[in-house]
Design an enzyme around this catalytic site. Structure first.
Site, short mmCIF file in Angstrom:
data_model
loop_
_atom_site.label_atom_id
_atom_site.label_comp_id
_atom_site.label_asym_id
_atom_site.label_seq_id
_atom_site.Cartn_x
_atom_site.Cartn_y
_atom_site.Cartn_z
N LYS A 194 44.25 3.77 -44.25
CA LYS A 194 44.85 4.00 -45.30
C LYS A 194 45.90 5.20 -45.31
CE LYS A 194 43.92 5.61 -49.98
NZ LYS A 194 42.80 5.65 -51.05
N LYS A 247 46.23 -0.13 -45.74
CA LYS A 247 46.95 -0.10 -47.29
C LYS A 247 47.85 1.19 -47.00
CE LYS A 247 45.49 2.24 -51.33
NZ LYS A 247 44.60 2.78 -52.16
C1 PBG Z 1 41.54 6.10 -54.68
C2 PBG Z 1 42.68 4.93 -54.38
C3 PBG Z 1 44.12 5.12 -54.56
C4 PBG Z 1 44.30 3.71 -54.45
C5 PBG Z 1 43.19 3.21 -54.20
N1 PBG Z 1 42.07 3.81 -54.28
C6 PBG Z 1 44.73 6.19 -54.84
C7 PBG Z 1 44.75 7.34 -53.88
O1 PBG Z 1 44.15 7.35 -52.73
O2 PBG Z 1 45.49 8.25 -54.13
C8 PBG Z 1 45.57 3.23 -54.52
C9 PBG Z 1 46.00 1.81 -54.89
C10 PBG Z 1 47.29 1.44 -55.33
O3 PBG Z 1 48.46 2.33 -55.33
O4 PBG Z 1 47.56 0.43 -55.80
N2 PBG Z 1 40.97 6.80 -53.54
#
Ligand code: PBG
Length: 324
Positions: A194, A247
Site C-alpha cells: 500500500k 493499492k
Molecule cells: C484507511 C484506508 C484508506 C483507503 C482505504 N483504507 C485511506 C488511507 O490510507 O489514507 C483508501 C481507499 C481509496 O482511496 O479508495 N487506512
C-alpha cells in the site's frame, strides 16, 4: 506475408475467441460507506454516484448489487468526530453502528461476502492508521488495538478482515488473536503493498479521515519502490495472509505483475477513489467516454495479474457487462 495478426481481429466473434483476459462480476469487490442514523443517502462531491448510506438504506443497495452479480462488499464507516479519540475505542464499542450494520447485512443476506477495513484512521482523532505517541506512529502499541477491532468485526460476522494500516507484524498478530478467539475461518486480505498515494483524497473526503498532522509516509510505501513490495508480500504471506493486495491499482500495474510472478497467494488490487474520480471528471467534461475508459482501466488491472479488484466502478461495470 505469412503472418497477419490482423486476421485474428477481423470480427468481434473472432476477437472474442482469442481474448486473453476476462473480467466478470465474480472478480469485483464493491467498497461501500456506511453512516449512523436512518434514511440517509449522503452524496460525496469527489465521488460521483457513491454515497454514505445508513444501514436501513444500505440493505436495499446491497440487494440491488446482488441482483447485478456483485457478491463481495468492503464496508467502511464514516464516524462522527465526537466519537473519535486517540485510541480508536469506538472501533470495538458495543453500540458501534458499523458493527450493527454488518450484523444486519449478514442476517438479511447471508450469501453476501463482507470484508472490513482494519486501521485506526476512521476512529482516530489524529486521523492516522496507527497510535500516535509523542508525535510518532507507535507500531507495536497499535497491534492490540487492530486485533481488538478485528475480533469485534469477526463477532459481527465479517468474512474477510482487511488490515489497511501497514504496521509491521499486524497480519500475524491479528491471525493469532482471531484463532485464539475461535475465528479460524475468518480470512485475512492484507493491504500488502500500500503506497503513500495522492489518490486517496476522495476517500478521505468521504470519511472525513485525513491525517490531522503530517502524512502517512512512515508506514505507507514510497511510490518509487518495487523491491520493497516483495519484502512486504513475503512477510504478510508468512504471517498468514490468505490474499494480498496492491493499492492503488493502475499506477502500480508493474507491482501487481511482480507479485503475481513471485507468489502463489491470490492477489487483489484496490482501484482507489482518485482513479475513479479522474475518469468521472474527464467524462463529465466530455473528454473521455465513461464506459470505455472504465472498462479499459479495470481490464488493465486484471491483465497485470490481479485476481480480484476492489473498485467503485463495480456497479457500473456489472451493468455494462450485462448490457443494462
Ligand atoms: C484507511 C484506508 C484508506 C483507503 C482505504 N483504507 C485511506 C488511507 O490510507 O489514507 C483508501 C481507499 C481509496 O482511496 O479508495 N487506512
Amino acid at each position: 506475408m505469412y503472418n497477419r495478426p490482423r486476421r485474428n481481429r477481423k470480427s468481434s466473434v473472432i476477437r472474442d475467441l482469442v481474448q486473453e483476459t476476462h473480467l466478470t462480476t465474480n472478480h469485483l469487490i464493491y467498497p461501500i460507506f456506511v453512516v449512523d442514523g436512518k434514511n440517509k443517502k449522503e452524496t460525496i462531491d469527489s465521488l460521483p454516484n457513491i454515497y454514505r448510506w445508513s444501514a436501513d438504506l444500505l440493505l436495499k443497495e446491497i440487494e440491488e448489487c446482488l441482483k447485478l452479480g456483485i457478491r463481495i462488499f468492503d464496508i467502511f464507516p464514516a464516524v462522527d468526530d465526537h466519537l473519535k479519540n486517540s485510541t480508536a475505542t469506538y472501533s470495538y464499542a458495543d453500540d458501534n453502528f458499523y458493527l450493527e450494520a454488518i450484523r444486519s447485512i449478514k442476517e438479511n443476506f447471508p450469501e453476501a461476502v463482507l470484508m472490513s477495513d482494519v486501521a485506526m484512521d476512521p476512529y482516530s482523532s489524529d486521523g492516522h492508521d496507527g497510535l500516535v505517541l509523542n508525535g510518532e506512529i507507535d507500531n507495536d502499541q497499535t497491534l492490540p488495538i487492530l486485533a481488538r477491532m478485528s475480533i469485534a468485526q469477526a463477532q459481527a460476522g465479517i468474512d474477510i478482515i482487511g488490515p489497511s494500516d501497514m504496521m509491521d507484524g499486524r497480519v500475524g498478530y491479528i491471525r493469532e488473536e482471531l484463532d485464539l478467539n475461535n475465528f479460524s475461518n475468518v480470512s485475512i486480505m492484507s493491504y500488502c503493498a500500500k503506497y503513500a498515494s495522492a489518490y486517496y483524497g476522495p476517500f478521505r473526503d468521504a470519511l472525513n479521515s485525513a491525517p490531522k498532522f503530517g502524512d502517512k509516509k512512515t508506514y505507507q510505501m514510497n511510490p518509487a519502490n518495487k523491491q520493497e513490495a516483495l519484502i512486504e508480500a513475503e512477510l504478510d504471506i508468512s504471517e498468514g495472509a490468505d490474499m494480498i493486495m496492491v493499492k492503488p491499482a493502475t499506477l502500480y500495474l508493474d507491482v501487481i505483475h511482480l507479485l503475481k510472478e513471485n507468489f502463489q497467494t491470490p492477489i487483489t488490487a484496490y482501484n482507489v477513489s482518485g482513479e475513479y474520480a479522474m475518469i468521472h471528471a474527464a467524462a463529465q467534461k466530455g473528454w473521455l467516454n465513461y464506459e470505455n475508459a472504465m472498462a479499459e482501466m479495470l481490464l488493465s488491472i486484471k491483465r497485470a495479474g490481479a485476481d480480484g479488484i476492489l473498485t467503485y466502478f463495480a456497479k457500473d461495470y456489472a451493468k455494462l457487462a450485462r448490457n443494462i
